[in-house]
Design an enzyme around this catalytic site. Structure first.
Site, PDB file in Angstrom:
ATOM      1  N   ASP A  61      -4.165   5.495  -7.218  1.00  0.00           N
ATOM      2  CA  ASP A  61      -3.667   4.222  -6.469  1.00  0.00           C
ATOM      3  C   ASP A  61      -5.184   3.681  -5.908  1.00  0.00           C
ATOM      4  OD1 ASP A  61      -0.859   3.143  -4.732  1.00  0.00           O
ATOM      5  OD2 ASP A  61      -2.873   2.407  -4.067  1.00  0.00           O
ATOM      6  N   ASN A  78       9.430   3.536  -3.349  1.00  0.00           N
ATOM      7  CA  ASN A  78       9.862   2.419  -2.583  1.00  0.00           C
ATOM      8  C   ASN A  78      10.509   1.331  -3.113  1.00  0.00           C
ATOM      9  OD1 ASN A  78       8.297   3.350  -0.402  1.00  0.00           O
ATOM     10  ND2 ASN A  78       6.315   2.386  -0.952  1.00  0.00           N
ATOM     11  N   GLY A 107       9.922  -1.188   1.273  1.00  0.00           N
ATOM     12  CA  GLY A 107       8.365  -1.151   1.429  1.00  0.00           C
ATOM     13  C   GLY A 107       8.047  -1.447   0.109  1.00  0.00           C
ATOM     14  N   GLN A 108       8.620  -1.879  -1.006  1.00  0.00           N
ATOM     15  CA  GLN A 108       8.044  -1.990  -2.272  1.00  0.00           C
ATOM     16  C   GLN A 108       7.288  -3.321  -2.245  1.00  0.00           C
ATOM     17  OE1 GLN A 108      10.802  -2.135  -5.472  1.00  0.00           O
ATOM     18  NE2 GLN A 108       9.446  -2.198  -7.054  1.00  0.00           N
ATOM     19  N   HIS A 131       7.630   2.182  -9.760  1.00  0.00           N
ATOM     20  CA  HIS A 131       6.662   3.078  -9.903  1.00  0.00           C
ATOM     21  C   HIS A 131       6.775   4.140  -8.700  1.00  0.00           C
ATOM     22  CE1 HIS A 131       5.765  -0.023  -7.044  1.00  0.00           C
ATOM     23  NE2 HIS A 131       5.233   0.737  -6.148  1.00  0.00           N
ATOM     24  N   LEU A 132       6.632   5.179  -9.060  1.00  0.00           N
ATOM     25  CA  LEU A 132       6.589   6.465  -8.302  1.00  0.00           C
ATOM     26  C   LEU A 132       5.210   6.778  -7.687  1.00  0.00           C
ATOM     27  CD1 LEU A 132       8.454   9.670  -9.204  1.00  0.00           C
ATOM     28  CD2 LEU A 132       6.300   9.871  -8.414  1.00  0.00           C
ATOM     29  N   HIS A 133       5.427   6.958  -6.490  1.00  0.00           N
ATOM     30  CA  HIS A 133       3.976   7.382  -5.728  1.00  0.00           C
ATOM     31  C   HIS A 133       3.914   9.001  -5.850  1.00  0.00           C
ATOM     32  CE1 HIS A 133       2.734   3.608  -3.616  1.00  0.00           C
ATOM     33  NE2 HIS A 133       4.233   3.299  -3.951  1.00  0.00           N
TER      34      HIS A 133
HETATM   35  P1  AMP Z   1       4.503  -0.287  -3.417  1.00  0.00           P
HETATM   36  O1  AMP Z   1       4.043  -0.535  -2.173  1.00  0.00           O
HETATM   37  O2  AMP Z   1       5.477   1.102  -3.368  1.00  0.00           O
HETATM   38  O3  AMP Z   1       4.982  -1.119  -4.322  1.00  0.00           O
HETATM   39  O4  AMP Z   1       3.256   0.437  -4.330  1.00  0.00           O
HETATM   40  C1  AMP Z   1       2.167  -0.334  -4.678  1.00  0.00           C
HETATM   41  C2  AMP Z   1       1.100   0.252  -4.655  1.00  0.00           C
HETATM   42  O5  AMP Z   1      -0.045   0.052  -5.964  1.00  0.00           O
HETATM   43  C3  AMP Z   1       0.013   0.443  -3.442  1.00  0.00           C
HETATM   44  O6  AMP Z   1       0.009   1.781  -2.940  1.00  0.00           O
HETATM   45  C4  AMP Z   1      -1.114  -0.344  -3.949  1.00  0.00           C
HETATM   46  O7  AMP Z   1      -2.236   0.403  -3.223  1.00  0.00           O
HETATM   47  C5  AMP Z   1      -1.203  -0.162  -5.432  1.00  0.00           C
HETATM   48  N1  AMP Z   1      -1.963  -1.194  -6.281  1.00  0.00           N
HETATM   49  C6  AMP Z   1      -1.629  -2.415  -6.604  1.00  0.00           C
HETATM   50  N2  AMP Z   1      -2.623  -2.830  -7.249  1.00  0.00           N
HETATM   51  C7  AMP Z   1      -3.063  -2.036  -7.600  1.00  0.00           C
HETATM   52  C8  AMP Z   1      -4.138  -1.753  -8.839  1.00  0.00           C
HETATM   53  N3  AMP Z   1      -4.514  -2.957  -9.479  1.00  0.00           N
HETATM   54  N4  AMP Z   1      -4.804  -0.566  -8.969  1.00  0.00           N
HETATM   55  C9  AMP Z   1      -4.250   0.446  -8.518  1.00  0.00           C
HETATM   56  N5  AMP Z   1      -3.248   0.645  -7.446  1.00  0.00           N
HETATM   57  C10 AMP Z   1      -2.666  -0.572  -7.260  1.00  0.00           C
END
Ligand code: AMP
Ligand code: ZN
Length: 112
Positions: free
Chosen positions: A30, A85, A91-92, A98-100
């Protein structure tokens, strides 16, 4: 989807720090890490959110891969958190499922 940032990442059009990639799933760090280890695990296929998943094998694809990567990094000893999310109130911010995978700090109680 052509204007989706995660589709572009999956196609290699935006550089990221990949941890794993194959034809079906990609894993990368991330850009704004919320823990010492913060990886994103996503299907190459553009699925908007968890609420749009129709084929349950998608869960095996991303959760199975996340756990395999976590074990490979030795994270099972300290533990880790997996978060998906979903939608606006969930909070997405990026509308590609995607999975964190987070580890390296305490997410339990008390926090720290
Ligand atoms: P969410 O808020 O669950 O949709 O998570 C999206 C995640 O994507 C966030 O934690 C961002 O920091 C991450 N993110 C967005 N753009 C990029 C990118 N180009 N490279 C790496 N992470 C990213
Ligand atoms: Zn996409």
């Amino acid at each position: 989807m052509s204007d989706c940032v995660f589709c572009k990442i999956a196609k290699g059009e935006i550089p990221v720090d990949f941890v794993y990639r194959d034809d079906a799933v990609v894993v990368f760090r991330d850009a704004s890490p919320q823990a010492p280890t913060h990886l994103l695990v996503l299907p190459v296929q553009h699925i908007v959110s968890a609420a749009e998943v129709n084929d349950p094998s998608v869960w095996t694809l991303i959760m199975g891969r996340a756990v395999e990567i976590a074990r490979g990094l030795g994270l099972e000893k300290e533990g880790f958190r997996m978060v998906i999310n979903t939608g606006v109130q969930g909070g997405q911010t990026v509308p590609h499922l995607h999975l964190h995978l987070l580890s390296g700090r305490n997410f339990g109680w008390p926090p720290g």
